[in-house]
Design an enzyme around this catalytic site. Structure first.
Site, PDB file in Angstrom:
ATOM      1  N   ASP A  84      45.597  -7.101  74.513  1.00 48.87           N
ATOM      2  CA  ASP A  84      45.982  -5.675  74.263  1.00 48.87           C
ATOM      3  C   ASP A  84      47.612  -6.514  74.930  1.00 48.87           C
ATOM      4  O   ASP A  84      47.830  -6.985  76.030  1.00 48.87           O
ATOM      5  CB  ASP A  84      45.705  -5.061  75.061  1.00 48.87           C
ATOM      6  CG  ASP A  84      45.456  -3.644  73.821  1.00 48.87           C
ATOM      7  OD1 ASP A  84      45.757  -4.112  72.298  1.00 48.87           O
ATOM      8  OD2 ASP A  84      44.560  -2.968  74.127  1.00 48.87           O
ATOM      9  N   GLU A 114      50.805  -1.898  69.255  1.00 54.10           N
ATOM     10  CA  GLU A 114      51.658  -0.816  69.174  1.00 54.10           C
ATOM     11  C   GLU A 114      52.194  -0.625  68.098  1.00 54.10           C
ATOM     12  O   GLU A 114      53.570  -0.414  69.079  1.00 54.10           O
ATOM     13  CB  GLU A 114      50.624   0.142  70.018  1.00 54.10           C
ATOM     14  CG  GLU A 114      49.591   0.344  71.230  1.00 54.10           C
ATOM     15  CD  GLU A 114      48.972   0.840  71.393  1.00 54.10           C
ATOM     16  OE1 GLU A 114      49.388   2.519  71.916  1.00 54.10           O
ATOM     17  OE2 GLU A 114      48.041   1.293  72.046  1.00 54.10           O
ATOM     18  N   GLU A 181      43.626   3.813  64.565  1.00 52.56           N
ATOM     19  CA  GLU A 181      43.088   4.674  64.989  1.00 52.56           C
ATOM     20  C   GLU A 181      43.642   6.210  64.520  1.00 52.56           C
ATOM     21  O   GLU A 181      44.182   6.501  64.445  1.00 52.56           O
ATOM     22  CB  GLU A 181      43.362   3.966  66.394  1.00 52.56           C
ATOM     23  CG  GLU A 181      42.766   5.283  67.286  1.00 52.56           C
ATOM     24  CD  GLU A 181      43.072   4.989  69.026  1.00 52.56           C
ATOM     25  OE1 GLU A 181      43.691   4.075  69.214  1.00 52.56           O
ATOM     26  OE2 GLU A 181      42.741   5.945  70.201  1.00 52.56           O
TER      27      GLU A 181
HETATM   28  O1  KIV Z   1      42.637  -0.340  74.458  1.00 61.32           O
HETATM   29  C1  KIV Z   1      41.751  -0.045  73.654  1.00 61.32           C
HETATM   30  O2  KIV Z   1      40.634   0.005  73.798  1.00 61.32           O
HETATM   31  C2  KIV Z   1      42.275   0.058  71.833  1.00 61.32           C
HETATM   32  C3  KIV Z   1      41.148   0.014  70.940  1.00 61.32           C
HETATM   33  C4  KIV Z   1      40.814   1.685  71.419  1.00 61.32           C
HETATM   34  C5  KIV Z   1      41.620  -0.357  69.323  1.00 61.32           C
HETATM   35  O3  KIV Z   1      43.348  -0.495  71.613  1.00 61.32           O
HETATM   36 NA    NA Z   2      44.546  -0.218  73.758  1.00 64.57          NA
END
Ligand code: KIV
Ligand code: NA
Length: 263
Positions: A84, A114, A181
């Site tokens: 991420d 995102e 999500e």
């Molecule tokens: O940070 C995370 O765990 C996520 C998932 C919920 C997809 O982005």
């Molecule tokens: Na995330």
């Protein structure tokens, strides 16, 4: 398992075989999950909440995600490693690329960001420079203060149409995959059918190309409030290996998510 690649994930979607993803934050769990056949390990910024006790993902830093990505990459053998990009680290294409490079050098094979159409230029910029990108639509936790809480998205026709248009634009810009999500099951199904790239659902219904859960939720060790889409796979199991294997089996045979986990 055999090394998981982007073409392999696309082939899985085309064949109707479900893709399994879990969040992972350290080398020991990476080794275990990889051994159990989890195909994608996500170093989620959820680490701020489940590892660090924060009440949102906003304070998570790039260095923290890089630290956990290095650990996961060391424990992993064949899963695809997805990291991420934290809040505020991809405000424009150049900033996104500079930060994505750090995560790729830490061992990520793909980065996740995102947001919708506003990210199309960034997706194109990264993809052209050999950084594969996973998009994230629907409930995007980094936008919690704009959304007014962790709420189901895409419930109105307008917001559902907007999400579909965003998904198509991000795919056209070169996105390799998209996480959906907390959206209605019907919208998860329609987006999955609309796209060639795989969709990975978390509270997005059983028709997505694959599923993801936060590992602490799967193991029932997160002390906070449980979202509707969460299932504790430790129930009835006597080891973490067995719980992770049960999750993989349930995603593959379509028994997870059940209706009770969906919107
Ligand atoms: O940070 C995370 O765990 C996520 C998932 C919920 C997809 O982005
Ligand atoms: Na995330």
């Amino acid at each position: 398992q055999k090394a998981v690649t982007i073409p392999a994930l696309n082939a899985r979607k085309a064949a109707g075989d479900k893709i399994t993803m879990l969040t992972c934050y350290d080398a020991s769990f990476a080794s275990l999950m990889d051994r159990c056949g989890v195909e994608v390990l996500l170093i989620g910024d959820s680490l701020g909440m489940v590892c660090n006790g924060l009440d949102s993902t906003l304070p998570v830093t790039l260095d923290e995600v890089a630290y956990h990505t290095k650990a996961v990459a060391r424990g992993n053998k064949s899963a695809l490693v997805l990291a991420d990009m934290p809040f505020g680290t991809y405000a424009n294409p150049q900033q996104a690329f500079d930060n994505a490079v750090k995560l790729m050098q830490a061992g990520a094979h793909m980065v996740k960001i995102e947001g919708g159409a506003w990210l199309a230029d960034t997706v194109k910029f990264l993809t052209e420079r050999s950084v594969p990108v996973c998009a994230h639509l629907g409930l995007t936790p980094q936008s919690v203060h704009q959304l007014g809480g962790y709420k189901v998205q895409g419930k109105t026709t307008e917001s559902a149409d907007l999400l579909k248009a965003d998904a198509l634009k991000l795919q056209a810009a070169g996105a390799a995959m998209v996480v959906l999500e907390a959206i209605p099951t019907q919208l998860g199904k329609e987006v999955t059918e609309l796209l060639t790239m795989p969709t990975i659902g978390i509270g997005a219904g059983p028709d997505c190309s694959g599923q993801v859960l936060v590992m602490h939720d799967l193991l029932g060790v997160f002390p906070g409030r449980k979202a509707r889409f969460v299932k504790n796979f430790m129930d009835g199991q006597t080891s973490i290996d067995a719980a992770v294997s049960a999750y993989v089996a349930a995603v593959k045979d379509g028994s997870f998510p059940a209706q009770e986990h969906c919107f």
